[in-house]
Design an enzyme around this catalytic site. Sequence first.
Site, PDB file in Angstrom:
ATOM      1  N   LEU A 133      11.268 -19.523  -4.931  1.00 47.74           N
ATOM      2  CA  LEU A 133      10.078 -19.470  -4.986  1.00 47.74           C
ATOM      3  C   LEU A 133       9.661 -19.396  -5.471  1.00 47.74           C
ATOM      4  O   LEU A 133       9.523 -18.629  -6.192  1.00 47.74           O
ATOM      5  CB  LEU A 133      10.965 -17.209  -4.349  1.00 47.74           C
ATOM      6  CG  LEU A 133       9.562 -16.600  -4.242  1.00 47.74           C
ATOM      7  CD1 LEU A 133      10.192 -17.083  -2.393  1.00 47.74           C
ATOM      8  CD2 LEU A 133      10.367 -15.471  -4.588  1.00 47.74           C
ATOM      9  N   ASP A 180       0.224  -1.064  -0.484  1.00 49.01           N
ATOM     10  CA  ASP A 180       0.074  -0.147  -0.117  1.00 49.01           C
ATOM     11  C   ASP A 180       0.879   1.076   0.257  1.00 49.01           C
ATOM     12  O   ASP A 180       1.997   1.348   0.081  1.00 49.01           O
ATOM     13  CB  ASP A 180      -1.020   0.104   1.974  1.00 49.01           C
ATOM     14  CG  ASP A 180      -1.626   1.146   0.919  1.00 49.01           C
ATOM     15  OD1 ASP A 180      -2.201   1.382   0.470  1.00 49.01           O
ATOM     16  OD2 ASP A 180      -2.169   1.341   2.191  1.00 49.01           O
ATOM     17  N   HIS A 208       2.291   3.233  -9.363  1.00 42.24           N
ATOM     18  CA  HIS A 208       2.307   1.978  -8.842  1.00 42.24           C
ATOM     19  C   HIS A 208       3.515   1.626 -10.010  1.00 42.24           C
ATOM     20  O   HIS A 208       3.574   0.358  -9.783  1.00 42.24           O
ATOM     21  CB  HIS A 208       0.586   1.442 -10.218  1.00 42.24           C
ATOM     22  CG  HIS A 208      -0.465   2.344  -9.379  1.00 42.24           C
ATOM     23  ND1 HIS A 208      -0.575   1.911  -7.938  1.00 42.24           N
ATOM     24  CD2 HIS A 208      -1.880   2.452  -9.378  1.00 42.24           C
ATOM     25  CE1 HIS A 208      -1.891   2.483  -7.231  1.00 42.24           C
ATOM     26  NE2 HIS A 208      -2.112   3.028  -8.389  1.00 42.24           N
TER      27      HIS A 208
END
Length: 243
Positions: free
Chosen positions: A127, A16, A33
């Site tokens: 991962l 956020d 973004h």
Amino acid sequence: MSEPKVVPHHIAIVMDGNGRWATRRFLPRLAGHKQGVDSLRRCARACVQRGVAVLTVFAFSSENWNRPVDEVSGLMELLAMALAREVPQLKKDGVRLYFVGERAGLSPKVCDGLARAEAATAENTRLVLNVCFNYGGRWDIARAAASLAARGEPITEASLNGAMGLAHVPDPDLVIRTGGEMRISNFLLWQAAYSELFFSDRLWPDFDESALDEAIAAFSARERRFGKTSEQILTAHPVPVLG
Ligand code: IPE
Ligand code: IPE
Ligand code: MG
């Protein structure tokens, strides 16, 4: 002598603060973004280096459709662009991608990109990167319950768990939220039942390796009791006495 650091197996992050990062620089929110994608790339790499096995990130919530139309369409385009640009390197880095969330409502182009990215990285094992996109914790629970009901299966904790979007990984050990807000915003409502929570004031584009290390250090210093007493935990894992 300092205690050895415990690295969480699974870290989940509410990424956020992109909009505020951009607004503070007099830039359009979408610039924040874009910077957020760079931050995610850096964070995934740092997780690989630190031995984290699973990283789950909240990229677009069920509620984010309520944002201005331009921002929503910009985020969809950014996802398509990020897939095209990042997947080859993620493939080389050993990252396996999963997209968790409602596919209906996403364009066929975006859905195709998600499926291709998952297929391209399916052999990777270093991962697991779960990207929650068009995701909500309530959606996940309701959908899992509905799918069990449709198959006539009993609804138990185990069966629900197995029908949900993160059934392929254990629950997150550590949930981080950047951007200073102290709320969960419909993220991993089921899976975060016993996660340690860490709130960072850094905006997501500013969340770097040192901020990740700070979160891991805080996690490492916590005592996870899972309902037991501190004495029970210490008896099971006694602190070594030196000398
Ligand atoms: C998080 O950053 C990214 C998404 C929700 C898509 P925000 O866009 O919520 O950034 P702030 O909270 O407005 O700063
Ligand atoms: C949560 O952030 C969703 C994502 C990070 C994708 P929001 O910015 O949408 O959360 P609220 O609206 O502040 O609770
Ligand atoms: Mg926000």
